[in-house]
Scaffold this active site. Sequence first.
Site, short mmCIF file in Angstrom:
data_model
loop_
_atom_site.label_atom_id
_atom_site.label_comp_id
_atom_site.label_asym_id
_atom_site.label_seq_id
_atom_site.Cartn_x
_atom_site.Cartn_y
_atom_site.Cartn_z
N ASP A 52 0.81 -1.23 0.00
CA ASP A 52 0.00 0.00 0.00
C ASP A 52 0.84 1.27 0.00
OD1 ASP A 52 -2.23 -1.69 0.12
OD2 ASP A 52 -2.13 -1.73 2.31
N HIS A 82 -4.78 -1.88 -5.66
CA HIS A 82 -3.95 -0.79 -6.16
C HIS A 82 -4.88 0.34 -6.58
CE1 HIS A 82 -0.47 -3.78 -7.25
NE2 HIS A 82 -0.72 -3.71 -5.97
P1 GDP Z 1 -0.70 0.16 -3.58
O1 GDP Z 1 -1.31 -1.11 -3.10
O2 GDP Z 1 0.77 0.23 -3.33
O3 GDP Z 1 -1.05 0.48 -5.01
O4 GDP Z 1 -1.33 1.33 -2.69
P2 GDP Z 1 -2.89 1.53 -2.30
O5 GDP Z 1 -3.61 2.06 -3.47
O6 GDP Z 1 -3.42 0.32 -1.63
O7 GDP Z 1 -2.78 2.62 -1.15
C1 GDP Z 1 -2.25 3.89 -1.38
C2 GDP Z 1 -3.32 4.93 -1.01
O8 GDP Z 1 -2.72 6.21 -1.08
C3 GDP Z 1 -4.45 4.99 -2.00
O9 GDP Z 1 -5.59 5.48 -1.33
C4 GDP Z 1 -3.95 6.01 -3.04
O10 GDP Z 1 -5.01 6.64 -3.75
C5 GDP Z 1 -3.27 6.98 -2.14
N1 GDP Z 1 -2.13 7.70 -2.70
C6 GDP Z 1 -1.12 7.25 -3.51
N2 GDP Z 1 -0.17 8.20 -3.64
C7 GDP Z 1 -0.59 9.26 -2.90
C8 GDP Z 1 -0.02 10.54 -2.59
O11 GDP Z 1 1.08 10.87 -3.01
N3 GDP Z 1 -0.73 11.33 -1.74
C9 GDP Z 1 -1.94 10.98 -1.22
N4 GDP Z 1 -2.56 11.81 -0.41
N5 GDP Z 1 -2.50 9.77 -1.48
C10 GDP Z 1 -1.83 8.94 -2.30
MG MG Z 2 -2.80 -1.74 -1.83
#
Ligand code: GDP
Ligand code: MG
Length: 426
Positions: A13, A41
Amino acid sequence: MSVTAIVGANWGDEGKGKITDYLAGQSDIVVRFQGGNNAGHTVINDFGKFALHLIPSGIFYANVVNLLGPGVAVNIPAFLKELQELIDREVPKPNVLISDRAQIVLPYHIKLDEYEEERLKDKKFGSTKSGIAPFYSDKYLKIGVQISDLYDEKRLRARLENSLTKKNILCKHLYNKPEWSANDILPGLLEDASRIKPYLCDSNSVLQKALAENKNILVEGQLGALRDPDHGIYPYPTSSSPLAGFASVSAGVPPYTIKRIIAVAKAYSSCVGTGPFVTELSGEEANELRERGGSDGEYGATTGRPRRMGWFDAVATKYGCLVQGATEVALSLLDVLGYLKEIPVCVAYEIDGEKTENFPVPLKLDKSKPVYEKLPGWECDISKMRKYNELPENAKRYVEYIEKSINAPIKLISVGPEREAIIMKE
Ligand code: GDP
Ligand code: MG
């Protein structure tokens, strides 16, 4: 020929989906190489907000081939549902292929995952109950089912019957649950087989051809380094390796083609499920970071579960970058920390009175206490900034402090969940 890996430096995440969606624009193929629909994701772009589970995060570009590699745990109904949702939401021409060597998640994998969590009660692993651990166990026990097996009914039946001989002993005697027969499962699988057929390919040929033509390939990992079965927080890892090195095997590209390894590290820490988490916060401090974090708070993109929250852990992240072989780091979610006057960063662990900057074996993690340095906050909104020089001095100081403490160059900084909220740092 060049392959870029986008992988997690932490517990998952980290925002890999967002970074993949951003970089896929300059790519020809995006490959998911491990894990299954337990992944979540999040991608936010002109088409809306999406939580992708199985489909690679390059799906929003019609000219990008999105491939589920041989190492992915393919839940066929979940795949078809996810694809249909993208079509219903008017994502133009989702371009997706599945390796005919990938194996499938079977209905009893999902049930056995549920039964085991139920049996473990308060010692449960916090599984997403998608059947991933039973799936990979069966793969290595050599009783799994490859997608291509679906097209030979006799062979498929024989494989199911063999596997169920063992499963039914567990169902009956360990879990006290109904037994399975191959006849219960076969009709559904044969239907899945006909629905999935148009997407199947020989992934080795697709990738070899792309490499020969000098195409750009992205490989997208699920979860993060600390969930690796060998290098992570065993017995709380995931069941397949989320490391860039494993992408070579699990996607099917020669190891020497992976030239760029982008480890995505979060500007603070979050962790879903059970297991040691040294910088974990509790109470109001945790709640505030959780509510302000992510795109809509830090809640699981697959399960909706509240994520466990903590300050940035340089000990774990340095190790995460090391085992990933990171050639660079994308620091994500920096904007979230704008509310803090001071920001703690864990720079060492204290274990039995001794300080260490090296991530220890899991046995010692339970005894590890975080040693914090405090950095001054920037106390403003940086989410609209797009150039490194626009960032407040204290934000740059935080980035450069982290860069030094994890011993890897930060080249990208994400300051918001949307595709364009990115700063390049050279
Ligand atoms: P992944 O599993 O690595 O793709 O990550 P996730 O999507 O599960 O969790 C990351 C969360 O952070 C999600 O709600 C994204 O929309 C959010 N997100 C990703 N990059 C950023 C950022 O730079 N700033 C903010 N505020 N949210 C972000
Ligand atoms: Mg995730």
